[in-house]
Design an enzyme around this catalytic site. Sequence first.
Site, PDB file in Angstrom:
ATOM      1  N   PRO A   1     -13.383  59.373  45.571  1.00  0.00           N
ATOM      2  CA  PRO A   1     -11.995  59.060  45.222  1.00  0.00           C
ATOM      3  C   PRO A   1     -11.074  60.234  45.517  1.00  0.00           C
ATOM      4  O   PRO A   1     -11.483  61.394  45.442  1.00  0.00           O
ATOM      5  CB  PRO A   1     -12.070  58.805  43.715  1.00  0.00           C
ATOM      6  CG  PRO A   1     -13.240  59.619  43.242  1.00  0.00           C
ATOM      7  CD  PRO A   1     -14.228  59.603  44.388  1.00  0.00           C
ATOM      8  N   GLY A   2      -9.844  59.912  45.880  1.00  0.00           N
ATOM      9  CA  GLY A   2      -8.804  60.930  46.023  1.00  0.00           C
ATOM     10  C   GLY A   2      -7.756  60.712  44.942  1.00  0.00           C
ATOM     11  O   GLY A   2      -7.601  61.492  44.007  1.00  0.00           O
ATOM     12  N   ARG A   3      -7.062  59.583  45.078  1.00  0.00           N
ATOM     13  CA  ARG A   3      -5.974  59.237  44.155  1.00  0.00           C
ATOM     14  C   ARG A   3      -6.405  59.354  42.675  1.00  0.00           C
ATOM     15  O   ARG A   3      -5.685  59.926  41.858  1.00  0.00           O
ATOM     16  CB  ARG A   3      -5.550  57.790  44.433  1.00  0.00           C
ATOM     17  CG  ARG A   3      -4.335  57.306  43.661  1.00  0.00           C
ATOM     18  CD  ARG A   3      -4.137  55.803  43.890  1.00  0.00           C
ATOM     19  NE  ARG A   3      -4.150  55.410  45.275  1.00  0.00           N
ATOM     20  CZ  ARG A   3      -3.091  55.439  46.091  1.00  0.00           C
ATOM     21  NH1 ARG A   3      -1.925  55.795  45.622  1.00  0.00           N
ATOM     22  NH2 ARG A   3      -3.203  55.067  47.353  1.00  0.00           N
TER      23      ARG A   3
ATOM     24  N   CYS B   1      19.250  62.121  55.813  1.00  0.00           N
ATOM     25  CA  CYS B   1      20.250  61.324  56.508  1.00  0.00           C
ATOM     26  C   CYS B   1      19.612  60.026  57.020  1.00  0.00           C
ATOM     27  O   CYS B   1      19.438  59.848  58.222  1.00  0.00           O
ATOM     28  CB  CYS B   1      20.811  62.151  57.656  1.00  0.00           C
ATOM     29  SG  CYS B   1      22.321  61.475  58.275  1.00  0.00           S
TER      30      CYS B   1
HETATM   31  N1  LLP Z   1     -12.366  57.928  51.793  1.00  0.00           N
HETATM   32  C1  LLP Z   1     -11.812  57.587  52.965  1.00  0.00           C
HETATM   33  C2  LLP Z   1     -12.652  57.491  54.171  1.00  0.00           C
HETATM   34  C3  LLP Z   1     -10.428  57.345  53.017  1.00  0.00           C
HETATM   35  O1  LLP Z   1      -9.872  57.006  54.172  1.00  0.00           O
HETATM   36  C4  LLP Z   1      -9.643  57.469  51.844  1.00  0.00           C
HETATM   37  C5  LLP Z   1      -8.208  57.214  51.882  1.00  0.00           C
HETATM   38  C6  LLP Z   1     -10.294  57.842  50.656  1.00  0.00           C
HETATM   39  C7  LLP Z   1     -11.662  58.053  50.658  1.00  0.00           C
HETATM   40  C8  LLP Z   1      -9.563  58.034  49.365  1.00  0.00           C
HETATM   41  O2  LLP Z   1      -8.914  56.904  48.926  1.00  0.00           O
HETATM   42  P1  LLP Z   1      -8.289  56.930  47.433  1.00  0.00           P
HETATM   43  O3  LLP Z   1      -9.417  57.132  46.476  1.00  0.00           O
HETATM   44  O4  LLP Z   1      -7.339  58.055  47.379  1.00  0.00           O
HETATM   45  O5  LLP Z   1      -7.630  55.628  47.311  1.00  0.00           O
HETATM   46  N2  LLP Z   1      -1.222  57.385  51.823  1.00  0.00           N
HETATM   47  C9  LLP Z   1      -1.647  56.212  51.072  1.00  0.00           C
HETATM   48  C10 LLP Z   1      -3.134  56.210  50.834  1.00  0.00           C
HETATM   49  C11 LLP Z   1      -3.941  56.307  52.112  1.00  0.00           C
HETATM   50  C12 LLP Z   1      -5.409  56.442  51.868  1.00  0.00           C
HETATM   51  C13 LLP Z   1      -6.169  56.700  53.113  1.00  0.00           C
HETATM   52  N3  LLP Z   1      -7.574  56.864  52.934  1.00  0.00           N
HETATM   53  C14 LLP Z   1      -0.866  56.129  49.768  1.00  0.00           C
HETATM   54  O6  LLP Z   1      -0.015  56.992  49.532  1.00  0.00           O
HETATM   55  O7  LLP Z   1      -1.040  55.205  48.986  1.00  0.00           O
END
Ligand code: LLP
Length: 421
Positions: free
Chosen positions: A266-268, A345
Amino acid sequence: MEYVQEILHLGGVSVPALAERFGTPLYVYEAASIRKQVANVRDAFAALPFRPFYAMKANSNLALLRLIREHGFGCDAVSPGEIHLALRAGFAPESIWFTCSNTSFEDFRAVPDPRIVINLNSVSEIDKIVELGLPNPVALRVNPDVGAGHHADVITAGESVKFGIDLAELETARMLLEDAGSSIVGLHAHIGSGVDSLAPLLASAECLLELIDDFPELRWLNFGGGIATPYRPGDAEFPIAEYGAALARIAGPRLRERNLTAILEPGRYVVAASGVLIARVTTKRVSAGVDWAGVDAGFNDLVRPSKYDAYHHIVNATRGETGALRETYDASLHREEIVVAGNLCESGDVFTRANHRVVTRAIEPLRVGDLVAFCDAGAYGFSMASHYNARLLPAEVLVDGGEARIIRERQGLDDLFRGME
Ligand code: LLP
């Protein structure tokens, strides 16, 4: 995050004091929030043979990476730049997966360590690493035919997406790598971002589990990231403990039998709630009967509202109360309908949007000079920031143990001129 005598505090430090000391726009992260989230991840999947990873594209500030690494996480990196940041933050090379995305020869050549796992996204990338003779262990990113996410642009599996090896092509991929003597140590699927229900995540996990018999050297099954987090008042927390229990049920026995370790990346979920973008109200206007507040930040600082119509809860950090916060939202507070716009802008530079349109938001009254906080901005906030309109990247501050410290300096004009005559 709490109000003390009408003033917003982050980790015990007053937001106006932070703005005074570090200027605006300013990203502020609470270390305690990240610690809580990483503990939730560890606890939820403790019944599995498990290693948590962090998708650093969500936020790759070195101080946050170090904090997350200290809690035993590995790291998912998507570019040579991210790999170098991960190494600098102290992640062991074998704890870094380089997840490819239309990766070039130059990018493959820039992988600085033979222990980094290269997670391949296509047969074309396999051809490249074979041609280069890279000795790294490899994983295969599979398209499990099920996708989900908060917006069409962040769904990363299923039809019409640029990610993952089709199930029908997996055998070819395996043979190419085996012929070249590469060791396939992992299978991976990531179905999207902001996934708020278990069913698609579990369907993807089932798909990976069905493939393991064909891969004798496997050590890891990487179930991806994507766990949603709340953004709006009333949004439920993702049922992460249920996810862990369900995954333990469907995957636990087979993982143990084959001596495999599950990865989630996870990232988010790790950083979104920890971060706030602080900006100052610069102007107010009424146009066609609608109230507008202008702030000294724009989509160069936080692009999610403009790009995905994403909701970020906005509170007045100078004069507010507990009922203003997302977590403790009190619908009966006095609020005014207002549009909040940035300083770029471009007409799309508006933080209050829905369905591709500018909308008003009910927010506690804002005066020129007040500070506002865009909440839940720790993920894909700074990491998507740009120099558009020749704006400088904002500073970042970490609050820990009641102390604030700068973790990225605000850019200066030299940064803007660098590399140009
Ligand atoms: N693993 C892979 C291979 C990914 O491509 C991503 C996110 C993650 C893990 C992590 O996903 P998370 O747990 O953060 O949902 N910019 C967009 C989100 C793009 C995510 C791209 N890949 C936003 O602001 O919502």
